[in-house]
Structure formats: C-alpha cells, structure tokens
Design an enzyme around this catalytic site. Structure first.
Site, PDB file in Angstrom:
ATOM      1  N   HIS A   1       0.831  -1.217   0.000  1.00 16.32           N
ATOM      2  CA  HIS A   1       0.000   0.000   0.000  1.00 16.32           C
ATOM      3  C   HIS A   1       0.867   1.268   0.000  1.00 16.32           C
ATOM      4  CE1 HIS A   1      -3.451  -2.599   1.007  1.00 16.32           C
ATOM      5  NE2 HIS A   1      -2.639  -3.178   1.878  1.00 16.32           N
TER       6      HIS A   1
ATOM      7  N   SER B   1      15.649  21.281 -16.017  1.00 18.81           N
ATOM      8  CA  SER B   1      14.494  22.158 -16.195  1.00 18.81           C
ATOM      9  C   SER B   1      14.905  23.410 -16.958  1.00 18.81           C
ATOM     10  CB  SER B   1      13.928  22.552 -14.821  1.00 18.81           C
ATOM     11  OG  SER B   1      13.043  23.652 -14.938  1.00 18.81           O
TER      12      SER B   1
ATOM     13  N   LYS C   1      16.996  21.427 -10.836  1.00 18.13           N
ATOM     14  CA  LYS C   1      16.237  20.211 -11.112  1.00 18.13           C
ATOM     15  C   LYS C   1      17.049  19.160 -11.850  1.00 18.13           C
ATOM     16  CE  LYS C   1      12.507  19.365 -10.613  1.00 18.13           C
ATOM     17  NZ  LYS C   1      11.401  19.711 -11.528  1.00 18.13           N
TER      18      LYS C   1
ATOM     19  N   GLU D   1      10.129   8.346 -16.700  1.00 17.69           N
ATOM     20  CA  GLU D   1       8.777   8.871 -16.879  1.00 17.69           C
ATOM     21  C   GLU D   1       8.252   8.602 -18.283  1.00 17.69           C
ATOM     22  OE1 GLU D   1       9.089  12.602 -13.721  1.00 17.69           O
ATOM     23  OE2 GLU D   1       9.278  12.980 -15.863  1.00 17.69           O
TER      24      GLU D   1
END
Length: 474
Positions: free
Chosen positions: A155, A276, A282, A289
């Site tokens: 979970h 970024s 970043k 992704e």
C-alpha cells in the site's frame, strides 16, 4: 497502369490512392517480401510451374533489388500502393515481362501474411535478446548491492525490510515470464501462410513444404482461409509486449519515487535524466517517466488491432491493412525501452547511507516482534494487539522499537527479555526469512545462481536464434 488494372476503365482517384496506399509504412517489410518471393520463385522453378531459366532470371532480379533495399537506394512510389507492388513493378522494369511470372500461384493476401510472419519472427528474437540483457543488468545490480537492505512496501506504506537484491529479483521473475511468453508466441509466428492464395489455395501444383523449408518455417497453415485472415500471432505479440511494458512501467514508477528527495534511495545517472528550462536545481527522471508513458501507447496498439479484427468476416478484408503500423510502432517502442532501461539500471547508484537511515525510522520490524512473543507462547492475535499498542506508544513518545528500554517493553508484556533486541535487528529480520522465495540472504543467493543459469541458457538460445535469422536473410 496498375498491375491489377485490367478490369478498370478509370484511373484511381488521387485521394483514394493516397488514402489506401500502405507504402508509407509497409516498406519496412521490403527485405521480408523479397525473401518470401525468392523462396516462392525457387519453388515455381523446382515444380516446373515456370521454366527454370525464368525462375533464375527472376531470382537474380530480386537479389539486385534486395541489394538496393539494404543500401537504402530503392525508391518506393505511392502510386504502386504497397511494398509488394513496388518491388514487383521495379522487377518487371528491370528484367522485362518475365518478372510478371513471379506472382504465379500466389496472392498479395498470402504474400503479406508471410511477410508479417517473417518480420515478427526476426524482431521477436531480437526483443528476447534485449530482455536477456535487461535480466543480466538486474542480476548484476543485485550482486553489486547484495548487502543492502531497504524498506519493503505494501500500500506504499513501509511493511517489512527486504534485501534490495530480493526486490530486483522480483522483476527478474517478471521479465523471465515475458521471455517465456515471447518464446512461446514464436510457435504461432513460425507458421507459413504462403500457398493459401487469395483465400482458397491455388490450381498450380505448388510445393508448400519446399517453401517452408526454404524460409525456415516449422509449420504450415492447414486452412487457406485461416492463413490469409489470421492475425492472432500479432495480437499475441502485442499482448506479450503490453505485459513487458507494464513491468517496465512499474519499475519506472519506483525509479521515479526512489530518486525523489522524499525517498532518496537511488541516484540516477545524469545520462538518463534531464534538467528544467527554468529551475536550475532540477534533475528530472525523464527516461523513466517517458517509458512509463509509452506503456499506454503499446496498450493502444493492442486494443486498436483487437477492435479492427472483432467484426471481420472471412477471409481477407482491406481493414487488415491496419495491422501493421501498431505492430511496427510496438516493436520500435519496446526495443528502445528495453535498451534504455537496462542502461539506466546498470548506471544508477544506490544511496546506502540514506537507505540505512530509512530502516532506522520505521516500524518494519514490528511483525518480527509479534513473532517473538508467539515463540514465547503467546497466541498470535494477542501478540498482534500487544505490538500494535507498543507501536502507538512509540509514536506518542517520538521513538522507534529499537529505542525502547527493556523496562518500557515489560510494561506492555512480561514475556519480553533482553534477547528481543537481537530479534528486531534488521539483519536478523531479513535473514530470518530463510524459506523458499523469501528475502533471507541464503535464499537470495540461491535465486541469483538460478537466475544466472537461466540467463546463460537464454544467451545461448538468442545467439543461435539471431544467427539463424541472419543466415536466412543472406
């Protein structure tokens, strides 16, 4: 004039020509189409269906076109509709009317089906090879970080500690099943449709077994209508590919989480991340992704073909032209994804100190404390309640189980003794699970040995399989 234009009195409307043409994508099948034609014309000559000298001339012409295809100099023309017509028309231009004898005893229906089988057989073997490399990357990473323990989750809540190697081997299990599915799918792919004609067979005395041997097919379709209309083998491949992408996507999700500041378990190599445009600090896990995102693309290709096929009567229908683009896209997506993911896993750095600290800041050894009381004679349900209250006490006092004194433990149960601290040590907790399939060190070592033996077998299989395809292509 179209090669099929004898019955028509008008030229094809330009918009219809562009709309129905498949040459923009099915040119990927060019070398497979020529391979199939070479086997077919060899059979035509051997069976005396056309003169041997004609068969030889056609073969020579086809080999010349194949060289152009390999060199990237063959020019495809949309007016010739598809890869088959493009090649046949150029063949006739090169060697004269005798080139028109190539299509004796076959149809584009069984021809394209054969091309698809040849293409997918070769690409499936290459994909298996990439999966084997990924398995090797996972096992290599597991061995390199064998002593590392991480929180295991259910979970997405910390549950019990496990070896990082055990976690990685879970994906070895998934991708191993993917390999087996693809290998099993090859049984259906390795079936020859050529000789089925348009749908009913042919009146010429062809030898389908000769063609099957020439192209290396293990089996032949026994029903001509099934042969030209079957696309189950593509669906099966797309289904297996969807499972591979699902497994990659699950792992990518963990890479995104683990590389975040909140987790900080791993550092992904700069080569597999981007920055970024506005935030200079970043480091984004873009490869993970995007692989996660491309899973939906592969799912869509599977659903698309299922939808195309669901209402088709026998035998061939133009709808089947829609079987190719999704298949090509899935092959390319899967090959690229597997190569990128293997590289990302091999180069990632495990942040050992951060992982060790995380294990000190949770209650993932609580189950073992309950088991400790059970061994002292307490019923498990009672032990569960005792430890639940003990955890609540820790939370209220800003402590973890290892921080409590023996006196605090005895306030909750007189069964606690000094040996409890050894029982909840994370290394003890992990190694105590010395059961088949468990995270104990001995079991994980054995799993790694099995995985390496499996990989060694697969490496031999893929080497032979790819070599076989290379020889056939030549």
């Amino acid at each position: 004039m179209k090669l099929w234009g004898g019955r028509f009195t008008k030229q094809t409307d330009k918009l219809v020509e562009e709309f129905t043409a498949s040459i923009g994508f099915d040119q990927k099948l060019a070398r497979d189409d020529i391979r199939g034609s070479l086997a077919h014309v060899k059979m035509l000559g051997a069976c005396g269906i056309i003169p041997q000298e004609d068969a030889d001339k056609i073969s020579e012409g086809l080999r010349g076109i194949l060289q152009e295809v390999h060199a990237g100099t063959f020019v495809f023309n949309v007016e010739n509709e598809d890869v088959h017509m493009n090649i046949e028309k150029v063949l006739i231009e090169k060697i004269g009317p005798v080139g028109g004898k190539l299509h004796t005893g076959r149809s584009r229906n069984d021809q394209v089906a054969t091309d698809l089988h040849l293409y997918l057989r070769r690409e499936t073997k290459q994909i298996v090879a990439y999966l084997v490399d990924l398995l090797d990357a996972l096992v290599e990473t597991a061995e390199k970080n064998f002593d590392v323990m991480i929180p295991g989750y259910t979970h997405l809540q910390r549950a019990q500690p496990v070896l990082l190697a055990h976690h990685l081997l879970a994906y070895v299990g998934m991708f191993s099943r993917d390999v087996e599915r693809l290998q099993d799918g090859l049984k259906r792919i390795d079936t020859l449709p050529l000789g089925a004609g348009a749908l009913a067979g042919t009146t010429f005395p062809i030898d389908r077994e000769l063609v099957a041997r020439e192209l290396g097919f293990a089996r032949i379709y026994e029903n001509s209508m099934d042969a030209v209309s079957d696309r189950d083998f593509i669906l099966e491949f797309l289904g297996a590919a969807s499972l591979v992408m699902m497994h990659l996507s699950r792992f990518c999700e963990e890479m995104v989480l683990w590389s975040s500041t909140e987790f900080g378990f791993v550092e992904l190599d700069d080569a597999y991340c981007t920055g970024s445009s506005i935030m200079p600090q970043k480091k984004n896990p873009d490869v993970a992704e995007l692989l996660r995102g491309k899973t939906g693309r592969v799912y869509g290709n599977l659903i698309g073909l299922l939808t195309v096929l669901k209402g088709l009567p026998l035998a061939y229908n133009k709808d089947l032209q829609e079987d190719k683009e999704g298949m090509f896209d899935t092959v390319d997506t899967l090959k690229g994804s597997l190569q990128l993911f293997a590289g990302m896993i091999r180069t990632m750095e495990v942040r050992r100190e951060r992982v060790a600290q995380a294990l000190k800041e949770d209650f993932s050894n609580a189950t073992d404390l309950a088991d400790y009381l059970v061994r002292k004679g307490m019923p498990f349900r009672q032990a569960h309640e005792v430890i639940g209250k003990l955890v609540l006490y820790c939370i209220s006092n800003g402590k973890y189980l290892a921080d409590l004194t023996l006196e605090e433990y005895k306030q909750h149960s007189a069964s606690f003794e000094e040996d409890l601290y050894q029982a909840i040590d994370m290394r003890t907790v992990v190694d105590a699970r010395d059961v088949l399939g468990g995270t104990g060190s001995k079991q994980v070592e054995q799993s790694i040995r099995k995985a390496k033996a499996f990989i060694a077998e697969l490496e031999k299989w893929t080497e032979e399989a790819l070599q076989e395809e290379e020889v056939r292509t030549e």
